[in-house]
Scaffold this motif. Sequence first.
Motif, short mmCIF file in Angstrom:
data_model
loop_
_atom_site.label_atom_id
_atom_site.label_comp_id
_atom_site.label_asym_id
_atom_site.label_seq_id
_atom_site.Cartn_x
_atom_site.Cartn_y
_atom_site.Cartn_z
N HIS A 213 -4.37 9.97 -0.32
CA HIS A 213 -5.02 8.82 -0.95
C HIS A 213 -4.18 7.58 -0.67
O HIS A 213 -2.97 7.58 -0.92
CB HIS A 213 -5.16 9.02 -2.46
CG HIS A 213 -5.83 10.30 -2.86
ND1 HIS A 213 -7.17 10.43 -3.02
CD2 HIS A 213 -5.29 11.54 -3.12
CE1 HIS A 213 -7.47 11.67 -3.36
NE2 HIS A 213 -6.34 12.36 -3.44
N ASN A 214 -4.80 6.54 -0.13
CA ASN A 214 -4.11 5.26 0.11
C ASN A 214 -4.65 4.21 -0.85
O ASN A 214 -5.87 4.11 -1.04
CB ASN A 214 -4.35 4.77 1.54
CG ASN A 214 -3.71 5.67 2.58
OD1 ASN A 214 -2.86 6.49 2.27
ND2 ASN A 214 -4.13 5.52 3.82
N PHE A 215 -3.78 3.43 -1.45
CA PHE A 215 -4.26 2.34 -2.30
C PHE A 215 -3.17 1.28 -2.44
O PHE A 215 -1.99 1.53 -2.19
CB PHE A 215 -4.70 2.84 -3.69
CG PHE A 215 -3.64 3.58 -4.46
CD1 PHE A 215 -2.73 2.90 -5.26
CD2 PHE A 215 -3.57 4.97 -4.40
CE1 PHE A 215 -1.77 3.58 -5.99
CE2 PHE A 215 -2.61 5.66 -5.12
CZ PHE A 215 -1.71 4.96 -5.92
N TYR B 225 1.98 14.69 -6.75
CA TYR B 225 1.76 13.93 -5.52
C TYR B 225 3.10 13.48 -4.96
O TYR B 225 4.02 13.10 -5.70
CB TYR B 225 0.91 12.68 -5.80
CG TYR B 225 -0.52 12.96 -6.15
CD1 TYR B 225 -1.49 13.06 -5.16
CD2 TYR B 225 -0.91 13.13 -7.48
CE1 TYR B 225 -2.82 13.30 -5.48
CE2 TYR B 225 -2.23 13.38 -7.81
CZ TYR B 225 -3.18 13.47 -6.80
OH TYR B 225 -4.49 13.72 -7.12
N HIS C 83 -4.75 10.90 -13.89
CA HIS C 83 -4.48 9.53 -13.50
C HIS C 83 -2.98 9.26 -13.41
O HIS C 83 -2.16 9.99 -13.99
CB HIS C 83 -5.13 8.55 -14.49
CG HIS C 83 -4.49 8.55 -15.85
ND1 HIS C 83 -5.02 9.25 -16.91
CD2 HIS C 83 -3.35 7.94 -16.33
CE1 HIS C 83 -4.25 9.08 -17.98
NE2 HIS C 83 -3.24 8.28 -17.65
N HIS D 109 -0.01 2.64 -11.86
CA HIS D 109 0.70 1.99 -10.75
C HIS D 109 2.11 1.57 -11.17
O HIS D 109 3.03 1.57 -10.35
CB HIS D 109 -0.09 0.76 -10.29
CG HIS D 109 -1.36 1.09 -9.58
ND1 HIS D 109 -1.94 0.25 -8.66
CD2 HIS D 109 -2.18 2.18 -9.65
CE1 HIS D 109 -3.06 0.80 -8.20
NE2 HIS D 109 -3.22 1.96 -8.80
N SER E 156 -7.92 10.60 -10.01
CA SER E 156 -8.37 11.68 -9.14
C SER E 156 -8.76 12.85 -10.01
O SER E 156 -8.69 12.78 -11.25
CB SER E 156 -7.26 12.09 -8.16
OG SER E 156 -6.26 12.82 -8.84
N TRP F 18 0.84 -1.19 0.00
CA TRP F 18 0.00 0.00 0.00
C TRP F 18 0.88 1.24 0.00
O TRP F 18 1.94 1.26 0.63
CB TRP F 18 -0.93 0.01 1.20
CG TRP F 18 -2.08 -0.95 1.03
CD1 TRP F 18 -2.01 -2.31 1.04
CD2 TRP F 18 -3.43 -0.61 0.76
NE1 TRP F 18 -3.25 -2.85 0.81
CE2 TRP F 18 -4.15 -1.83 0.65
CE3 TRP F 18 -4.13 0.59 0.64
CZ2 TRP F 18 -5.52 -1.88 0.39
CZ3 TRP F 18 -5.49 0.55 0.39
CH2 TRP F 18 -6.17 -0.67 0.26
N LYS G 298 -2.79 -1.40 -13.18
CA LYS G 298 -3.93 -0.58 -12.75
C LYS G 298 -3.56 0.89 -12.79
O LYS G 298 -2.38 1.27 -12.90
CB LYS G 298 -4.39 -0.97 -11.35
CG LYS G 298 -5.10 -2.32 -11.26
CD LYS G 298 -5.78 -2.50 -9.91
CE LYS G 298 -6.93 -1.53 -9.73
NZ LYS G 298 -7.68 -1.82 -8.49
N ARG G 299 -4.61 1.74 -12.67
CA ARG G 299 -4.40 3.18 -12.64
C ARG G 299 -5.10 3.78 -11.42
O ARG G 299 -6.16 3.30 -10.99
CB ARG G 299 -4.98 3.84 -13.90
CG ARG G 299 -4.07 3.80 -15.10
CD ARG G 299 -4.71 4.50 -16.29
NE ARG G 299 -3.77 4.63 -17.40
CZ ARG G 299 -4.07 5.13 -18.59
NH1 ARG G 299 -5.32 5.55 -18.83
NH2 ARG G 299 -3.15 5.22 -19.54
N PHE G 300 -4.50 4.83 -10.89
CA PHE G 300 -5.11 5.63 -9.83
C PHE G 300 -5.71 6.86 -10.49
O PHE G 300 -5.05 7.54 -11.27
CB PHE G 300 -4.07 6.03 -8.79
CG PHE G 300 -4.49 7.19 -7.92
CD1 PHE G 300 -5.42 7.01 -6.91
CD2 PHE G 300 -3.94 8.45 -8.13
CE1 PHE G 300 -5.80 8.08 -6.11
CE2 PHE G 300 -4.32 9.52 -7.33
CZ PHE G 300 -5.26 9.34 -6.33
#
Length: 329
Positions: free
Chosen positions: A38-40, A77, A54, A57, A50, A27, A46-48
């Motif tokens: 933001h935690n993930f 970020y 984007h 990952h 907001s 994480w 995959k993509r984050f």
Amino acid sequence: MSSADIPDIPVEARAGVHRGPLREGEWVRLTDTKGRRHNFELVAGKRFFSNKGHIDHDELIGREEGFTVTASTGGEYLVFRPLLSEFVVSMPRGAAVVYPKDAAQIVAMADIFPGASVVEAGVGSGALTCSLLRAVGPYGKVTSFERREEFAEVARKNVDQFFGTPAGETHPNWSLNLGDLQEELPRQQIRCDRLILDMLAPWECIDATADALYPGGMVCAYVATTTQLSRFVETVRAHGGFTEPQAWESLVRDWHVEGLAVRPGHKMIGHTAFLVTARKLAPGQRAPRKTRRPAPGAYGPDYTGPRPADMPAPEPVAEVLPEVGSDLD
């Protein structure tokens, strides 16, 4: 030193943290320029997303934490692995969490040590459990009791997530039990060094707590209201098998520091709960009587709670009725 030369934390330490490059399955915590977080979990491919665009990952995996990444539309970020104190305030919740300021006080003031056997009730969302497991280390044990199955399930997922427990397994130093502490402690014949009570009516468990604790062990209660605080402290006093209870709370205020502009921050973590600790006496022993007497009226006619053994209930005050025909008619 290159990334390949940075040694990781041994798995046997059960620390819940890693050194070195970010890896899939870990994480991460992204913080933007306004402090929003933001935690993930990192998953290859995959993509984050907001409102700042984007981020793939794959751009994060393999890099050393502590770097800045730019989203597709220009938003920046900062990327780190989350600290335990950051994880617990943002993790999914079933019940309210024990905040980091209180968890730190519990670990320090209840003297949670490596190798300790600790019992916890209830488990809430698993925030305090993570701190306890960290503190007892690979040779200690934490046994948690929770009455509500839905809370227990949330706590299990949170603890597994933080420590990176493989699917289908649980932390090897943790036992999570569904049931009432008051009934389960004597039934399972559990003995422990420390016992943490985070529950609605912890005074109901004092007898079971006294039987479970080793001599010299500590009980620590986490209660939200003054009425709970009073009831618990007086029940411990009346029991007689513990030292004088110590009660306190902690308040945390940040500070704004910019050049000559140094002032208290506008936000403060105020009252969250009261903490109470007491130590278990050896069998058959009682603590010396306090030389300082209670304040007048502390245990007066209006007080209806538990009383210390040397504090008998006062005689009721007889009501004086006016005589018939007196001036008070």
